[in-house]
Write an enzyme that holds these catalytic residues in place. Structure first.
Site, short mmCIF file in Angstrom:
data_model
loop_
_atom_site.label_atom_id
_atom_site.label_comp_id
_atom_site.label_asym_id
_atom_site.label_seq_id
_atom_site.Cartn_x
_atom_site.Cartn_y
_atom_site.Cartn_z
N ARG A 7 0.82 -1.22 0.00
CA ARG A 7 0.00 0.00 0.00
C ARG A 7 0.85 1.27 0.00
NH1 ARG A 7 -5.59 -0.53 2.09
NH2 ARG A 7 -6.15 -2.61 1.44
N ARG A 55 -3.35 6.69 1.22
CA ARG A 55 -3.83 7.91 1.87
C ARG A 55 -2.88 8.60 2.82
NH1 ARG A 55 -9.33 5.21 3.61
NH2 ARG A 55 -7.77 3.57 3.78
N ARG A 80 -6.86 11.66 -5.61
CA ARG A 80 -8.11 10.95 -5.34
C ARG A 80 -9.29 11.94 -5.32
NH1 ARG A 80 -11.92 9.12 -2.06
NH2 ARG A 80 -12.23 6.89 -1.71
N ASP A 117 -6.90 -2.55 -7.05
CA ASP A 117 -7.37 -3.21 -5.83
C ASP A 117 -7.64 -4.68 -6.14
OD1 ASP A 117 -8.24 -2.29 -2.98
OD2 ASP A 117 -9.61 -3.88 -3.58
N TYR A 130 -14.69 -11.60 0.67
CA TYR A 130 -15.43 -10.37 0.35
C TYR A 130 -16.69 -10.67 -0.44
CZ TYR A 130 -11.63 -7.49 2.09
OH TYR A 130 -10.72 -6.88 2.90
O1 CP3 Z 1 0.02 -1.34 -2.49
C1 CP3 Z 1 -0.30 -0.41 -3.27
O2 CP3 Z 1 0.14 0.75 -3.16
C2 CP3 Z 1 -1.16 -0.77 -4.45
C3 CP3 Z 1 -2.55 -0.63 -4.32
C4 CP3 Z 1 -3.40 -1.58 -3.49
C5 CP3 Z 1 -4.64 -1.14 -2.96
N1 CP3 Z 1 -5.27 -2.23 -2.41
C6 CP3 Z 1 -5.14 0.23 -3.04
C7 CP3 Z 1 -6.18 0.66 -2.09
C8 CP3 Z 1 -3.28 -2.95 -3.20
C9 CP3 Z 1 -2.12 -3.89 -3.47
C10 CP3 Z 1 -4.46 -3.33 -2.52
C11 CP3 Z 1 -4.73 -4.72 -2.07
C12 CP3 Z 1 -5.90 -5.00 -1.23
N2 CP3 Z 1 -7.13 -4.43 -1.26
C13 CP3 Z 1 -5.92 -6.01 -0.26
C14 CP3 Z 1 -4.81 -6.97 0.02
C15 CP3 Z 1 -3.78 -6.36 0.90
C16 CP3 Z 1 -4.20 -6.17 2.29
O3 CP3 Z 1 -4.27 -5.00 2.72
O4 CP3 Z 1 -4.46 -7.18 2.98
C17 CP3 Z 1 -7.20 -6.01 0.34
C18 CP3 Z 1 -7.68 -6.92 1.44
C19 CP3 Z 1 -7.97 -5.00 -0.32
C20 CP3 Z 1 -9.40 -4.67 -0.08
C21 CP3 Z 1 -9.56 -3.26 0.30
N3 CP3 Z 1 -9.38 -2.19 -0.55
C22 CP3 Z 1 -9.93 -2.75 1.56
C23 CP3 Z 1 -10.20 -3.59 2.79
C24 CP3 Z 1 -9.95 -1.35 1.45
C25 CP3 Z 1 -10.37 -0.34 2.48
C26 CP3 Z 1 -9.35 -0.31 3.56
C27 CP3 Z 1 -8.94 1.08 3.89
O5 CP3 Z 1 -7.71 1.25 4.12
O6 CP3 Z 1 -9.81 1.95 3.93
C28 CP3 Z 1 -9.57 -1.02 0.14
C29 CP3 Z 1 -9.44 0.33 -0.43
C30 CP3 Z 1 -8.09 0.74 -0.94
N4 CP3 Z 1 -7.35 0.00 -1.81
C31 CP3 Z 1 -7.40 1.94 -0.65
C32 CP3 Z 1 -6.20 1.91 -1.38
C33 CP3 Z 1 -5.14 2.96 -1.46
C34 CP3 Z 1 -7.90 3.08 0.24
C35 CP3 Z 1 -9.15 3.61 -0.34
C36 CP3 Z 1 -9.23 5.09 -0.64
O7 CP3 Z 1 -8.31 5.74 -1.17
O8 CP3 Z 1 -10.32 5.56 -0.40
#
Ligand code: CP3
Length: 367
Positions: free
Chosen positions: A28, A32, A41, A78, A154
């Protein structure tokens, strides 16, 4: 003809080749905690607006690389794009987790599930090509997907969950339906990763973020077996170049000896694992087979002052020990990362201390 491998430090470490220092990237890393990410964003309007726009996705992928000397880029997207393409209707409300319009709970839901047409994910493959071009070989690009089990969590829950009640109910009471979902997910994930590789991804990572919530026995049956099914179909090389693969099971430390049989190059581990012990279990010997290891600093360390961060980073590097240095053969290697994604509350300037300490201290370890 043997596939060639690149000169990138990250790719070499994935393939258990000796490097001058330990490469580092952060799960990640585009997110944010970076004000520039929040600004892009806001322009995009929503998370999916950001992820589906090739120019925005390229911009945010490169943002952390402009700030820090990271050794790899990861595609901005994602894991939930795949169930979205299956027609489940993904949305992210500001400040909340992901949500699906439809969930998969019964026989009829499962019967209507299928491997999606990869054209629905064209925006992801276009982003991969665009990012590769923008990177100009600065660092390699990692593509990724969720594991079949993590995606199923999910899809069945319809959102994130604290107790995994619905997905575990289905798994224990209708294992036949659960296996059907996992088969479809595995084949979809394999096609998805192969299309990312064809578009230019130089390594691929499978996030099994929720493998660790399973009981021993259930993990092997419902998570590991389907990760293996993905790996059996994923391309190991493209255009004559080796494409390393990484499997990360959060909470999977106890299953490392079984994960060592996966047909992947790297195992990612969270902070509950001692890297020295993991190296003994799966890292192999110089000249012999084994897995490279990726991890595993607790992301919460980044809330402490920079000198404390440096100390914790050195301790992670020291726990792995001296990586092998024989340039003629393969051996145990380490890729530095966090044990899970970076928190949105991380002070961005603290990440400098992490990256600089990894590079500096790991060079010293080799002398
Ligand atoms: O790593 C990176 O920089 C690449 C981008 C990336 C995102 N999600 C962007 C994202 C990657 C590799 C993921 C993987 C992901 N997404 C996983 C596996 C890794 C882990 O964390 O276990 C999972 C379970 C998800 C599902 C997911 N997406 C969730 C649970 C959430 C919300 C969580 C939160 O932090 O609010 C997301 C949203 C998400 N995916 C964000 C980002 C940057 C934040 C959302 C936003 O900008 O509003």
């Amino acid at each position: 003809m043997n596939p060639s491998s690149s000169n990138h430090t990250f790719i070499k470490a994935c393939l258990r080749q000796a490097t001058d220092y330990t490469p580092v990237w952060l799960m990640r890393q585009a997110g944010r905690y970076l004000p520039e990410y929040c600004a892009t964003r806001a322009k995009a309007g929503s998370f999916m607006g950001l992820a589906t726009n090739v120019d925005y996705a390229t911009e945010v992928t490169l943002q952390p690389l402009d700030r820090y000397a990271l050794d790899a880029a990861i595609l901005f997207s994602d894991i939930l794009t795949v169930p979205d393409a299956m027609g489940l209707g993904l949305s992210f409300a500001q400040g909340e987790g992901p949500k699906f319009a439809k969930s998969v709970r019964n026989e009829a839901d499962v019967a209507s599930l299928a491997v999606p047409d990869m054209n629905k994910l064209r925006y992801v493959f276009d982003a991969v090509s665009s990012i590769r071009k923008a990177l100009q070989e600065r660092v390699p690009l990692i593509g990724f997907s969720g594991s079949p089990w993590t995606l199923a969590c999910y899809m069945v829950e319809g959102a994130g969950s604290d107790d995994y009640r619905h997905v575990k109910t289905l798994m224990y009471s209708r294992p036949d339906l659960m296996h059907r979902i996992l088969e479809i997910n595995a084949d979809a994930v394999a096609q998805y990763l192969n299309a990312q590789i064809e578009a230019g991804a130089q390594a691929v990572m499978i996030f099994d973020s929720w493998g660790g919530v399973l009981a021993d026995g259930a993990f092997q049956t419902f998570s590991l077996a389907y990760t293996a099914r993905v790996l059996a179909q994923v391309k190991k090389e493209h255009d004559g170049v080796r494409i390393p693969s990484i499997v990360f099971t959060k909470g999977g430390g106890l299953w490392l000896p079984e994960m060592a049989d996966l047909s992947c190059d790297v195992l990612g581990v969270d902070w509950t694992v001692n890297l020295g012990k993991a190296r003994q279990q799966v890292g192999g010997q110089v000249g012999g087979p084994g897995k490279a290891l990726q991890g595993n600093l607790d992301p919460n360390v980044l809330f402490s002052p920079p000198d404390h961060i440096a100390r914790e980073v050195r301790s992670v590097l020291d726990s792995f020990g001296k990586p092998h240095a024989n340039t003629r053969t393969s051996g145990p290697t380490h890729i530095f990362n966090l044990g899970h994604g970076i928190s949105q509350y991380t002070p961005p300037e603290h990440v400098h201390a992490l990256v600089e300490t990894v590079h500096q201290h790991s060079r010293g370890l080799r002398n």
